[in-house]
Design an enzyme around this catalytic site. Structure first.
Site, short mmCIF file in Angstrom:
data_model
loop_
_atom_site.label_atom_id
_atom_site.label_comp_id
_atom_site.label_asym_id
_atom_site.label_seq_id
_atom_site.Cartn_x
_atom_site.Cartn_y
_atom_site.Cartn_z
CG ASP A 280 45.53 22.35 49.24
OD1 ASP A 280 46.46 21.45 49.61
OD2 ASP A 280 44.59 22.19 48.41
C1 LIG Z 1 48.18 22.13 42.92
S1 LIG Z 1 47.29 21.05 43.72
C2 LIG Z 1 47.48 21.60 45.31
C3 LIG Z 1 47.17 20.64 46.54
O1 LIG Z 1 45.84 20.19 46.16
C4 LIG Z 1 45.42 18.65 46.54
O2 LIG Z 1 44.40 18.48 47.71
P1 LIG Z 1 43.24 17.59 47.06
O3 LIG Z 1 43.88 16.48 46.20
O4 LIG Z 1 42.36 17.20 48.29
O5 LIG Z 1 42.43 18.63 46.33
C5 LIG Z 1 46.83 18.70 47.38
O6 LIG Z 1 46.83 19.00 48.68
C6 LIG Z 1 47.96 19.26 46.41
O7 LIG Z 1 49.24 19.65 47.14
#
Ligand SMILES: CSC[C@H]1O[C@H](OP(=O)(O)O)[C@H](O)[C@@H]1O
Length: 401
Positions: A280
């Protein structure tokens, strides 16, 4: 206003819950198909409501930044790149409908205020903040240009937002191929194939398509070099069980779902060649914020001598933060942990801590950081990125929008 040349055509649905309808074919990849988390055409934005997957596959129209911000906060759409794409495309839809103005100054102020709303929705991933800074800059610079009109400001912002879709898909293809090749060269494939463990969802449902860490898995599979995938369920939102498993089954990629607590045993006994996760926010020294549970996977991988990779586009990197200690970690509602499908599973009265992310120190990222520009050791990242893509200047945090 004429649509920018690269606007996507609307796609078909994703069919029934268990047998999703096939949609657009990947460029240069005969036979594989993809799920679409985002459907966009000029003036129209729809998202696949990921809270309902895998049982139900339904698209929802987003007609405003406010609606997009609410959908992002509720995690109907999630994933660092997808959040930025949906946020910016919702602004493009509003601008095409004539929102903002009258007058150049009030139009630029409108763009800045809408972007602030989107950045505030989920603070840990950097992609939306980066895109907001860039879009605000595009609007301000066009408004200052001699001969600029409201029309030209709208068009520049809309085209920039639409460009992001194609760029993300292209970047993910590069991340997948570069990561697959690096992994094959730096692990000891048994019979030429590798087994990969991944966490959360980093596929087509988190991006414009193909995915980041899941893109590496797709590329390995396409090369015929993937032995198997282990995907963790990723409590409490279950991105792995509900979303990654859905993508892997959909594309018939060999995979096994495990609980988060099984990861160490899987690395000890299931022949895992490498761990590949998304990100992220990757900061200047390589420390990386990613879904909660990533940090402990990195510790266990280190213990077993298994290479640990982070796969992320350069748009997920933030060179203005020196170390992971500076990253804001989003905390989410306790119900996401105490309830399952609306049924309470935790004892009443228990306190809850529900951070959505944790930070993996760069020393534990032993395989490397896979970007669309190359695979870098954490200590190489700053130099590798600052030369190629980062316009310095305005920091992401104090967006002077
Ligand atoms: C390519 S997505 C990167 C990242 O986003 C996800 O978090 P969330 O589902 O809470 O938005 C997850 O940390 C992924 O690795």
């Amino acid at each position: 206003m004429a649509p920018c040349v690269h606007a996507q055509a609307p796609a078909a649905g994703c069919g029934s819950a268990t047998q999703p309808e096939r949609v657009a074919v990947w460029p240069n990849a005969p036979g594989t198909m993809r799920l679409e988390s985002i459907r966009y055409s000029p003036g129209s934005l729809q998202i696949l409501n990921q809270l309902q997957l895998p049982e139900h596959c339904s698209y929802e129209a987003l007609g405003s930044v406010q609606q997009a911000s609410e959908a992002i906060r509720a995690m109907k759409v999630r994933g660092a790149p997808a959040i930025a794409l949906v946020g910016c495309l919702s602004l493009a839809v509003e601008l095409r409908a004539g929102a903002g103005g009258p007058g150049l100054a009030s139009l630029v102020a409108f763009v800045q205020n809408q972007l602030r709303l989107l950045v505030a929705a989920r603070p840990t991933a950097v992609n939306m903040a980066r895109a907001a800074r860039d879009l605000a800059r595009v609007a301000a610079r066009e408004a200052e240009r001699k001969g600029a009109t409201e029309e030209t400001v709208r068009e520049r912002v809309i085209c920039f937002a639409e460009d992001m879709l194609e760029k993300d898909l292209k970047d993910n293809r590069n991340i997948g191929d570069l990561g697959a090749r690096h992994l094959l060269e730096h692990t000891n494939p048994r019979g030429g194939k590798v087994t990969v463990l991944t966490h959360c969802n980093t596929g087509a449902l988190a991006t414009a398509g193909y995915g980041t860490a899941l893109g590496v898995i797709r590329s390995l599979h396409e090369m015929g070099r993937l032995e198997h995938t282990f995907c963790t369920e990723t409590r409490p939102y279950n991105q792995g069980a509900r979303l990654t498993a859905f993508e892997l089954v959909y594309e018939q990629i060999p995979a096994t779902l495990i609980t988060d607590s099984m990861a160490a045993a899987a690395m000890a006994h299931q022949g895992v060649s490498a761990v590949v996760v998304g990100a992220d926010r990757v900061v200047a020294n390589g420390d990386t914020a990613n879904k909660i549970g990533t940090y402990q996977l990195a510790i266990v991988a280190k213990h077993h001598g298994i290479p640990f990779y982070v796969a992320a586009p350069s748009s997920s990197c933030d060179l203005q933060l020196e170390t992971g200690r500076e990253i804001v970690i989003e905390e989410r509602p306790s119900q996401e942990l105490t309830d399952l499908n609306g049924v309470r599973i935790a004892a009443q009265g228990i306190r809850v801590w529900n951070p959505a992310f944790d930070v993996t120190p760069h020393e534990l990222i032993t395989g490397g950081i896979i970007t669309e520009l190359g695979v870098f050791a954490p200590e190489e990242l700053r130099a590798a990125l600052s030369a190629s893509v980062f316009s310095e200047g305005q920091t992401l945090d104090n967006l002077q929008m």
